[in-house]
Enzyme design. Structure first.
Site, PDB file in Angstrom:
ATOM      1  N   ALA A 169      19.864  51.241   7.048  1.00 44.59           N
ATOM      2  CA  ALA A 169      20.387  52.374   6.586  1.00 44.59           C
ATOM      3  C   ALA A 169      20.967  53.443   7.569  1.00 44.59           C
ATOM      4  CB  ALA A 169      20.699  52.230   5.446  1.00 44.59           C
TER       5      ALA A 169
ATOM      6  N   CYS B 276       6.125  59.217   4.957  1.00 43.78           N
ATOM      7  CA  CYS B 276       4.016  60.410   4.382  1.00 43.78           C
ATOM      8  C   CYS B 276       3.808  61.693   4.757  1.00 43.78           C
ATOM      9  CB  CYS B 276       2.844  59.260   4.169  1.00 43.78           C
ATOM     10  SG  CYS B 276       3.112  57.695   3.648  1.00 43.78           S
TER      11      CYS B 276
END
Lengths: 473, 473
Positions: free
Chosen positions: B33, B42
């Protein structure tokens, strides 16, 4: 039940403590030749470096703690003879008086002795070995008391390299001489080369492929001569070329001797004589991959073997689960570790190994301080099974506990690709989503024919079985 | 064979790469997307802390590298519908044009979305979540561009604590609010308390047992209100209370939904629909101890599940070997890690756990820099099997790779006492002859009735079996 343990180092004390732990009714006596029970021999280089100012802190436990755990300690008692029929050991104490101690069960934990290679002049003042506290005090006196300015170390194994760092830290000019082509011959030469670079970067002279032949004293210095024209004058010589099992006492009593002169034991740590166990550097070590006895004198193994011997001597039933020779050494800012078999060792054992080297960061490269880890994995071409691992990297890069990942995996007979299934911890400052050992496993797997779906894997394996193990791709 | 992967983060990219690796003839398309494939989510706290100056370096691989590996990337393509009968996915591109992509096999890797708790005012400017690169840029703008001086973080889990450190590093006054009684509720409160002390030592205000109820804007500041009289005025609010699986696309296509709204998968990472796989934070995770589906959204797991899905989608046959929830977080100078089950989780699963806490040094105390490790091991009273491990200690103490020792052991169903059989590395600067986790295992074993020979172990176990699991000592 009276348990007698001969030897007060790692294996002996572990046996004594474990016996008391699982059955407090066992009467445990530990006899040792010196006055230093439960000392960390592995700590001697750090005492000599000055990192450990007080040698008393090298004791894993004090005499008081050991006695508090219910052990009777016979310090300065040297065992002279075992009478297995009478179940009695004769010892001499510090005053040369003879003492006889009866036992129901006996654990022999007499350890190892330094190998003295065929070099002339090893008895000269200033020429040292390093194995006991007494050796350590003598060497410390040579360094500090006599103000040595230079040293030559014979042997570039673990102790040799730790002592190269220690003596450099003490301000000495250090030369290391190794007869093999590369330092730290326990790892592959590719990784040994990285360690050599580190030594040289810290001013250590590294001479490989030389054999020391003689030491003489000239003009107040020690003159070292070897093959290929090797000549050096130094103030101090340290000979650390390995150890051999101290199995004389046991052998004289009829205990069977096995690999490399070590006491033959089964996995219960029993010798061939009833009620006589052996553990630690004096005994054989069951190798978990080779499923055969080997000689791997390591403190970790001594503790485990002692614990098993103590448990069984106290009436338990436990097998020593075997060693992989897992080990790590610090050399200045590097840690070098290995576990399992090298390629040549696997091949010598009749396996068909594939070894692949790779480089990966210890943690995500975007997080500050990432360090390169040099990793070599050895796997079995036939089965894909992990056979060995070697890692060299910065001391900040968790090398010691990272080698434990393949070590635990090999303990359970995992395949190399199976490393990728392990659920390992990750945060960017500490690792990668695939840990470095998993990235190394992926590098290995890519080169392994069993990896690719579009190869006729089953047929290929059949063909290899038909053609013998050596025909692998 | 055409493989379509929906989602360009850890699981999706791992699936795509693995499919190409084992069968280069597979045509692989990855639709995502946004324009940030294969980014390290992370790493966002470290970008926001300023530790990672260039956000581009957060990419595990560049677009060029991914295309070089043979992946077709459809950036800014949002999947709108899956037609499993026609084997086609409809997407809209950046210009809102509709695109249809046909597939032979489909991997759904749509990830997770941040949970938005029932707090008023979450849409106010200056109130942030943190899950995507876009979130990260918006938050960075709030910190730097608008010069925030104070922040309140809702949630003291992994991201909350990493962001507490990050924002402190950026010079903000930070308050952390957690509804549970202690920070880092994924570990036992005893260890969470150690983490709390570390946060407070670095100036973070820690409020536990409070629930935030509303955020309003007053006099240019954000006014936060909660229960028990909680009121704080800050420049910035960050809501990080966990994630939920993004399974809407799959669910609408008839894919079965399982635990906590995650896509139901088997261990081949197959959904109930033919040729449709799912992996990563949108999917269930097979728990290796519980032998049951769970929801454990972790990057490590996403990579592994993706790899398995990609291998199977390409025609292979591999099982996802399961998760233990192994994880680690850095909080200032502390690392906090866990793997497996906590005592309460084991009990909830019908087991009869025993949890023992202990403290051991990371390496020999005589060597400089030794750090205390706080370790808690959970084992099964009935079988002695290791069920869980938690370690908190200094960032220099190899906590992250040390938790991997019990993690690999649990992967293989080892007992707690079995940890003592493992051949782990040791040198005084890095460990102990018995590693800290082995000392913890010994502390556990001493408290476990199965340890003592002089207890009627077999009879006792029989009695417990007869009396049901809850009757253990």
């Amino acid at each position: 039940m009276r348990l007698l343990v001969v030897g007060g180092s790692d294996a002996g004390i572990a046996a004594a403590l474990r016996a008391r732990e699982i059955d407090p009714s066992v009467e445990v006596t530990v006899a040792l030749a010196d006055t230093y029970p439960n000392y960390s021999i592995c700590g001697l280089p750090y005492f000599l470096a000055g990192d450990v100012p007080d040698w008393l802190s090298l004791a894993h436990r004090s005499v008081q703690e050991l006695r508090g755990a219910g052990l009777e300690l016979l310090l300065e008692h040297t065992a002279r003879a075992i009478d297995p029929a009478a179940k009695r050991v004769t010892l001499t104490d510090g005053a040369a008086h003879e003492v006889a101690v009866a036992y129901d069960r006996l654990v022999v934990a007499t350890g190892a002795a330094p190998i003295r290679p065929p070099i002339e002049g090893l008895d000269l003042p200033g020429v040292h070995v390093l194995h006991t506290m007494a050796d350590s005090f003598a060497l410390n006196e040579s360094i500090g008391g006599r103000g040595a300015g230079s040293a030559l170390i014979v042997g570039a194994g673990y102790i040799g390299l730790e002592m190269a760092e220690a003596l450099t830290t003490r301000g000495l000019e250090v030369t290391v001489v190794e007869q093999f082509p590369e330092v730290l011959p326990t790892v592959d030469t590719e990784l040994g080369g990285t360690v050599r670079t580190e030594l040289m970067a810290h001013g250590v002279e590294v001479l490989t492929g030389f054999r020391v032949e003689a030491v003489g004293r000239e003009d107040g210095a020690l003159h070292v001569k070897g093959d290929s024209g090797l000549e050096r004058s130094v103030d101090l010589v340290l000979v650390v070329v390995g150890v051999k099992p101290d199995s004389v006492l046991a052998g004289a009593a009829g205990v069977e001797i096995g690999v490399k002169g070590a006491i033959r034991v089964n996995r219960r740590m029993e010798t061939n004589l009833p009620d006589v166990f052996a553990a630690g550097d004096c005994a054989e070590t069951y190798h978990r991959i080779l499923h055969a006895p080997s000689y791997l004198p390591l403190g970790t193994t001594a503790h485990k073997q002692g614990r098993v011997a103590g448990e069984n001597a106290a009436g338990g039933s436990r097998l020593f689960e075997g060693s992989l020779g897992t080990q790590v050494v610090k050399v200045f800012e590097l840690a070098a570790a290995r576990s399992g078999l090298r390629d040549d060792e696997a091949r010598a054992a009749g396996l068909d190994p594939l070894t692949v080297g790779s480089v990966a960061f210890d943690h995500k490269a975007y997080y500050p301080g990432a360090q390169e880890l040099h990793i070599r994995l050895t796997g079995d071409r036939m089965t894909g099974r992990l056979l060995g691992a070697q890692i060299v990297g910065h001391t900040d890069a968790q090398v010691a506990k990272r080698i434990d990942i393949p070590a635990v995996a090999m303990f359970h007979e995992l395949t190399v690709d199976g490393l990728n299934d392990l659920d390992l911890s990750y945060a960017p400052p500490f690792g990668s989503p695939w840990d470095a050992v998993q990235l190394a496993a992926q590098a290995w797997t890519i080169q392994w024919p069993g990896n690719a779906l579009n190869l006729p894997r089953a047929e290929e394996l059949e063909a290899r079985v038909a053609g013998g193990r050596g025909s692998g791709a």
